[in-house]
Scaffold this motif. Structure first.
Motif, PDB file in Angstrom:
ATOM      1  N   UNK A  34      34.842  80.243  20.332  1.00 54.72           N
ATOM      2  CA  UNK A  34      33.430  79.900  20.170  1.00 54.72           C
ATOM      3  C   UNK A  34      32.895  79.281  21.462  1.00 54.72           C
ATOM      4  N   UNK A  35      31.821  79.853  21.981  1.00 55.66           N
ATOM      5  CA  UNK A  35      31.224  79.361  23.220  1.00 55.66           C
ATOM      6  C   UNK A  35      30.235  78.230  22.935  1.00 55.66           C
ATOM      7  N   UNK A  36      29.978  77.342  23.927  1.00 56.24           N
ATOM      8  CA  UNK A  36      29.113  76.182  23.718  1.00 56.24           C
ATOM      9  C   UNK A  36      27.737  76.566  23.200  1.00 56.24           C
ATOM     10  N   UNK A  37      27.234  75.704  22.329  1.00 55.46           N
ATOM     11  CA  UNK A  37      25.936  75.892  21.708  1.00 55.46           C
ATOM     12  C   UNK A  37      25.941  75.202  20.360  1.00 55.46           C
ATOM     13  N   UNK A  38      24.830  75.279  19.656  1.00 61.02           N
ATOM     14  CA  UNK A  38      24.702  74.681  18.332  1.00 61.02           C
ATOM     15  C   UNK A  38      24.843  75.774  17.275  1.00 61.02           C
ATOM     16  N   UNK A  39      25.749  75.539  16.325  1.00 60.79           N
ATOM     17  CA  UNK A  39      25.979  76.452  15.216  1.00 60.79           C
ATOM     18  C   UNK A  39      25.797  75.653  13.931  1.00 60.79           C
ATOM     19  N   UNK A  40      24.816  76.018  13.104  1.00 63.20           N
ATOM     20  CA  UNK A  40      24.582  75.330  11.834  1.00 63.20           C
ATOM     21  C   UNK A  40      25.202  76.164  10.717  1.00 63.20           C
ATOM     22  N   UNK A  41      26.431  75.764  10.348  1.00 61.16           N
ATOM     23  CA  UNK A  41      27.180  76.516   9.341  1.00 61.16           C
ATOM     24  C   UNK A  41      28.122  75.580   8.599  1.00 61.16           C
ATOM     25  N   UNK A  42      28.497  75.977   7.397  1.00 55.79           N
ATOM     26  CA  UNK A  42      29.608  75.386   6.660  1.00 55.79           C
ATOM     27  C   UNK A  42      30.652  76.485   6.609  1.00 55.79           C
ATOM     28  N   UNK A  43      31.817  76.219   7.168  1.00 54.88           N
ATOM     29  CA  UNK A  43      32.807  77.265   7.401  1.00 54.88           C
ATOM     30  C   UNK A  43      33.986  77.151   6.448  1.00 54.88           C
ATOM     31  N   UNK A  44      34.391  78.280   5.881  1.00 57.25           N
ATOM     32  CA  UNK A  44      35.574  78.350   5.026  1.00 57.25           C
ATOM     33  C   UNK A  44      36.621  79.176   5.762  1.00 57.25           C
ATOM     34  N   UNK A  45      37.808  78.582   5.954  1.00 52.30           N
ATOM     35  CA  UNK A  45      38.914  79.275   6.606  1.00 52.30           C
ATOM     36  C   UNK A  45      40.001  79.465   5.554  1.00 52.30           C
ATOM     37  N   UNK A  46      40.174  80.703   5.108  1.00 48.90           N
ATOM     38  CA  UNK A  46      41.094  80.988   4.010  1.00 48.90           C
ATOM     39  C   UNK A  46      42.226  81.927   4.410  1.00 48.90           C
ATOM     40  N   UNK A  47      42.515  81.989   5.719  1.00 48.30           N
ATOM     41  CA  UNK A  47      43.646  82.761   6.225  1.00 48.30           C
ATOM     42  C   UNK A  47      44.111  82.131   7.530  1.00 48.30           C
ATOM     43  N   UNK A  48      45.364  82.381   7.933  1.00 48.21           N
ATOM     44  CA  UNK A  48      45.867  81.794   9.177  1.00 48.21           C
ATOM     45  C   UNK A  48      45.057  82.286  10.372  1.00 48.21           C
ATOM     46  N   UNK A  49      44.440  81.345  11.090  1.00 48.95           N
ATOM     47  CA  UNK A  49      43.600  81.668  12.247  1.00 48.95           C
ATOM     48  C   UNK A  49      43.598  80.500  13.224  1.00 48.95           C
ATOM     49  N   UNK A  50      43.221  80.810  14.454  1.00 44.24           N
ATOM     50  CA  UNK A  50      42.854  79.779  15.409  1.00 44.24           C
ATOM     51  C   UNK A  50      41.350  79.889  15.597  1.00 44.24           C
ATOM     52  N   UNK A  51      40.650  78.786  15.398  1.00 42.62           N
ATOM     53  CA  UNK A  51      39.216  78.719  15.681  1.00 42.62           C
ATOM     54  C   UNK A  51      39.091  77.665  16.769  1.00 42.62           C
ATOM     55  N   UNK A  52      38.809  78.117  18.000  1.00 45.44           N
ATOM     56  CA  UNK A  52      38.851  77.212  19.145  1.00 45.44           C
ATOM     57  C   UNK A  52      37.589  77.338  19.986  1.00 45.44           C
ATOM     58  N   UNK A  53      37.273  76.257  20.669  1.00 41.72           N
ATOM     59  CA  UNK A  53      36.164  76.255  21.607  1.00 41.72           C
ATOM     60  C   UNK A  53      36.595  76.973  22.881  1.00 41.72           C
ATOM     61  N   UNK A  54      35.666  77.638  23.519  1.00 45.12           N
ATOM     62  CA  UNK A  54      35.985  78.374  24.747  1.00 45.12           C
ATOM     63  C   UNK A  54      36.326  77.446  25.899  1.00 45.12           C
ATOM     64  N   UNK A  55      35.900  76.200  25.792  1.00 44.72           N
ATOM     65  CA  UNK A  55      36.126  75.258  26.899  1.00 44.72           C
ATOM     66  C   UNK A  55      36.716  73.954  26.384  1.00 44.72           C
ATOM     67  N   UNK A  56      37.852  74.042  25.716  1.00 46.16           N
ATOM     68  CA  UNK A  56      38.513  72.864  25.183  1.00 46.16           C
ATOM     69  C   UNK A  56      38.685  71.822  26.283  1.00 46.16           C
ATOM     70  N   UNK A  57      38.402  70.563  25.928  1.00 51.59           N
ATOM     71  CA  UNK A  57      38.608  69.472  26.862  1.00 51.59           C
ATOM     72  C   UNK A  57      37.505  69.276  27.875  1.00 51.59           C
TER      73      UNK A  57
END
Length: 196
Positions: A34-57
């Protein structure tokens, strides 16, 4: 949605895209970047995944704000999920991250202005590391858990609340909390250790 294929590899998300639609479309084991910006969502993760920011840290975060403040921002029910590098905010009635899955990794997030920053419920063998947790009603809530590790988290306010109905064991808190302004509460616990 042109950036999604049937591959469990990497999918990139930009402001204006739906993170939830991408989570639904990506195969188990994939990575949602996910790239920087504002995302207005409620997220359900129901399978093995990595959900990561493009610029961690880095200083520019992808901000995930609850679209519905009465729901969790991230609601994780699967095992082996990674959530990393986000500013997670706006769940007034629930959690920034709620997890009932196990063997997950919650790393490098900023969690603020939620009822609970992180809630692990019937959730085992997770690692919470290098998160900034502040301005929540309660920072981290562990309920009916086993063998979770909390390392190098920066907690401001009511820090950690631990509750168990099944005499579970195994919370490990490394002595590297940079700040925890209020105490840890342990209810109905057996065999837990707090290192300072």
């Amino acid at each position: 949605m042109d950036n999604i294929n049937n591959n469990p590899i990497d999918v990139e998300i930009y402001p204006g895209d739906s993170i939830q639609n991408t989570i639904n479309s990506v195969n188990s084991g994939g990575t949602v970047i996910v790239y920087p910006g504002l995302y207005k969502e409620n997220l359900v993760v129901d399978k093995p995944l990595k959900v990561i920011s493009s610029n961690e840290g880095e200083s520019a975060y992808a901000v995930i704000q609850a679209a519905d403040p009465e729901k969790d921002v991230f609601h994780i029910t699967a095992d082996n999920v990674t959530i990393s590098g986000f500013n997670i905010t706006g769940s007034q009635g629930k959690s920034g991250i709620y997890c009932s899955g196990s063997d997950g990794n919650i790393t490098g997030n900023k969690l603020s202005h939620n009822n609970y920053g992180v809630c692990l419920n019937d959730s085992n063998r997770n690692i919470l590391e290098k998160n900034e947790v502040n301005n929540n009603s309660l920072g981290i809530y562990l309920k009916n858990y086993d063998n979770n590790q909390l390392r190098n988290n920066d907690i401001l306010g009511v820090g950690i609340f631990v509750e168990s109905e099944n005499n579970a064991t195994g919370i490990y808190l490394e002595p590297t909390f940079r700040r925890c302004t209020q105490k840890c509460h342990l209810l109905s616990q057996y065999g837990n250790k707090l290192k300072t």
